[in-house]
Design a protein around this motif. Structure first.
Motif, short mmCIF file in Angstrom:
data_model
loop_
_atom_site.label_atom_id
_atom_site.label_comp_id
_atom_site.label_asym_id
_atom_site.label_seq_id
_atom_site.Cartn_x
_atom_site.Cartn_y
_atom_site.Cartn_z
N ARG A 298 -12.78 -44.33 63.69
CA ARG A 298 -14.10 -44.98 63.75
C ARG A 298 -15.18 -44.19 63.01
NH1 ARG A 298 -13.48 -47.10 69.84
NH2 ARG A 298 -11.69 -48.39 69.37
N PHE B 4 -11.82 -51.29 81.38
CA PHE B 4 -12.27 -50.87 80.05
C PHE B 4 -11.07 -50.69 79.12
CE2 PHE B 4 -16.79 -49.58 79.35
CZ PHE B 4 -17.31 -50.13 80.50
N SER C 275 -14.97 -42.57 73.86
CA SER C 275 -13.84 -42.99 74.71
C SER C 275 -14.39 -43.85 75.84
CB SER C 275 -13.13 -41.78 75.27
OG SER C 275 -13.96 -41.14 76.21
N HIS C 276 -13.49 -44.52 76.54
CA HIS C 276 -13.92 -45.34 77.67
C HIS C 276 -14.49 -44.48 78.79
CE1 HIS C 276 -11.11 -48.59 75.96
NE2 HIS C 276 -12.35 -48.75 75.54
N TYR D 280 -8.02 -43.58 67.37
CA TYR D 280 -9.16 -44.49 67.19
C TYR D 280 -10.50 -43.78 66.99
CZ TYR D 280 -10.49 -43.81 72.11
OH TYR D 280 -10.89 -43.28 73.31
N ARG D 281 -10.64 -42.61 67.65
CA ARG D 281 -11.95 -41.94 67.54
C ARG D 281 -12.20 -41.42 66.14
NH1 ARG D 281 -14.00 -39.83 72.97
NH2 ARG D 281 -13.53 -37.70 72.43
N GLU E 242 -16.19 -41.74 78.39
CA GLU E 242 -17.54 -41.40 77.99
C GLU E 242 -18.49 -42.59 78.18
OE1 GLU E 242 -15.79 -38.25 74.76
OE2 GLU E 242 -16.46 -40.20 74.08
N ARG F 96 -9.06 -56.07 69.90
CA ARG F 96 -7.71 -55.53 69.88
C ARG F 96 -6.85 -56.49 69.08
NH1 ARG F 96 -6.80 -52.13 74.27
NH2 ARG F 96 -8.79 -51.60 75.21
#
Lengths: 259, 242
Positions: free
Chosen positions: B75, A251, A104-105, B71-72, A107, B54
């Motif tokens: 990925r 970010f 994540s941003h 998204y996590r 992190e 994006r």
């Protein structure tokens, strides 16, 4: 069945490890250089020039100036770390390793800032070690000393992330240091008491966050404070919060990060 | 379920439309060729799938997971071997793979095993402790491929994987990719070497000026003994200026 991912602790730990490895790998440039600069400042301004200067605020000049030199070293190290790390990663597109990963941003920003804090603290402790040789390594309050080192490193780690995001050339990367950080450090009471400044500069110093950084470290080392510790603490915490939010928003927008 | 599903993907840079209402899907286990000229929108599409860019409109899912909303997780299901060597040149292949595994949340123990496995598979064991910058182009390319596979993704995206690679290594890589695909890995390949696409891919899409201009089985592009290259040139040719 879909499985959500919580905080990516291993990913964050890996990024922090990478950032620490990055400055340890080139330790002559990242650690030894600021220590030698600090040594020269302490030797020339503290020990040599200081012999001809009367006590400042009731302490030897070398004891008074050392916290300022230490703060300046910590600021420079933390800022240089995150700004150059992010800028170079953008420049060679190595940042894509992080962009495609499940980080994540929050992190990502934390990874850079913790790296900057680590470098700032190591440099600061090294300068404290140098001070031992000059009999100027005082620690009036270890907790406040560490708190200020971490907080100052976090502030400039975040400023470095912003500059690393913004810069499109090495010249831009060094611009903030040259035009903002260095002048404000020197005007923030690194080498002198605020009382020594002309009246107009004394007023400016009251609004200069660098004055509060130096003042906080000086208090933690020799127990002398020229400003309000409460105001300094609030200002430092507020700066961290504002810089964090600003960095996070950029970010999230992918500014200079995701096309 | 399709491994990759792109619906109405549009990407604008200011007034420029880089990808224009692109829709396509890639089935599980497919070896899919994604072709187009430089600037046609291939890399932008790949960047949109992987999170590097994006996008303005549309949806993309990988193994049913939305690449924006979740998204996590998405990925973890994609591995990318980019055209450029976007690595820390001072790291060794072992470090590059180890760090990448870490970003994907793999434990230290998992990574140690997986990294050794990949170094072995790609003939990199001998070069494992050498800095990336000192490796030859072919070995650098192997490291990029190994890095894309470190977390064992559902979908492997290869952007010009054999660019700058000598003939022997190219054949070796083809063999490896074929084996990988036979074991069930879904692969999307972009390449300017059309014989490579013709050899490896079962289905092909061609994109031109951001729009999908052809999509079908390889046989549709090579029917009547035609070479893929001829069909490709016809589909992407510019109208002559009057």
């Amino acid at each position: 069945m879909k499985k959500s991912i919580g905080i990516n602790w291993i990913g964050l730990g890996t990024l922090v490890y990478q950032e620490i490895q990055r400055f340890v790998r080139v330790s002559v440039q990242t650690l030894v250089t600021p220590w030698i600069s600090a040594l020269l400042y302490v030797a020339v301004f503290g020990a040599i020039v200081g012999q001809g200067i009367a006590d400042v605020k009731g302490v030897r000049y070398i004891d008074f100036v050392l916290p300022g030199i230490l703060t300046m070293s910590v600021i420079g190290a933390a800022f240089a770390h995150s700004s150059s790390s992010l800028y170079i990663q953008r420049f060679i597109r190595h940042i894509e390793e992080l962009l495609v990963a499940p980080l994540s941003h929050t992190e990502m920003i934390l990874g850079y800032v913790i790296g900057a804090v680590a470098r700032g603290v190591v440099v600061g402790l090294g300068v404290l070690g140098i001070a031992v040789f000059f009999g100027a390594a005082h620690l009036s309050d270890l907790f406040i000393f560490l708190l200020y080192m971490i907080a100052i490193s976090a502030v400039f780690g975040l400023v470095g992330v912003l500059v690393g995001l913004w810069a499109n050339s090495f010249e831009q990367l060094s611009a903030l240091n040259t035009f903002v950080i260095m002048p404000l450090s020197f005007l923030g009471g690194v080498f002198n008491s605020v009382d020594m400044l002309p009246e107009s500069f004394q007023t400016i110093a009251q609004w200069n966050p660098f004055f509060y950084f130096v003042d906080g470290v000086r208090y933690s080392m020799i127990g002398i404070s020229e400003g309000s510790m409460m105001l300094g603490g609030i200002m430092t915490a507020a700066l961290i919060a504002v810089l964090w939010v600003g960095t996070f928003v950029l970010f999230e927008r992918g500014w200079h990060l995701r096309a | 379920m399709n491994t990759l599903e792109i619906k109405n993907l549009t990407k604008r840079y200011g007034d420029t439309v880089a990808v224009d209402d692109l829709s396509l899907s890639v089935k599980k286990g497919e070896f899919f060729g994604f072709l187009g000229k430089n600037g046609a929108g291939k890399s932008t599409t790949i960047h949109a799938i992987t999170g590097i860019a994006r996008f303005s409109e549309g949806t993309i899912t990988v193994s049913g997971v939305d690449v924006v909303k979740d998204y996590r997780l998405a990925r973890t299901k994609v591995g990318l071997s980019p055209q450029e060597f976007n690595v820390d040149m001072f790291k060794t292949p072992r470090e590059i793979l180890y760090f990448m595994g870490g970003y994907y949340g793999m434990s230290r123990a998992e990574r140690l095993v997986r990294v050794d496995e990949l170094l072995e598979q790609f003939g990199l064991t001998e070069y494992a402790e050498k800095e990336f910058r000192t490796l030859s182009g072919g070995y650098k390319r192997r490291v990029m491929l190994a890095r894309a596979l470190v977390h064992d993704p559902d979908l492997l995206i290869l952007d010009e994987p054999t660019a700058g690679v000598d003939v022997e290594l190219r054949h070796e890589l083809w063999k490896y990719l074929e084996d990988l695909n036979k074991k069930g890995k879904t692969i999307v390949l972009t390449s300017h070497y059309l014989e490579e696409v013709e050899l490896l891919c079962s289905r092909i899409a061609i994109i031109n000026k951001g729009k999908l201009v052809a999509l079908g089985d390889k046989s549709e592009f090579t029917s009547g003994g035609r070479k893929l290259e001829h069909t490709y040139l016809e589909l992407t040719k510019e109208p002559k200026a009057v």
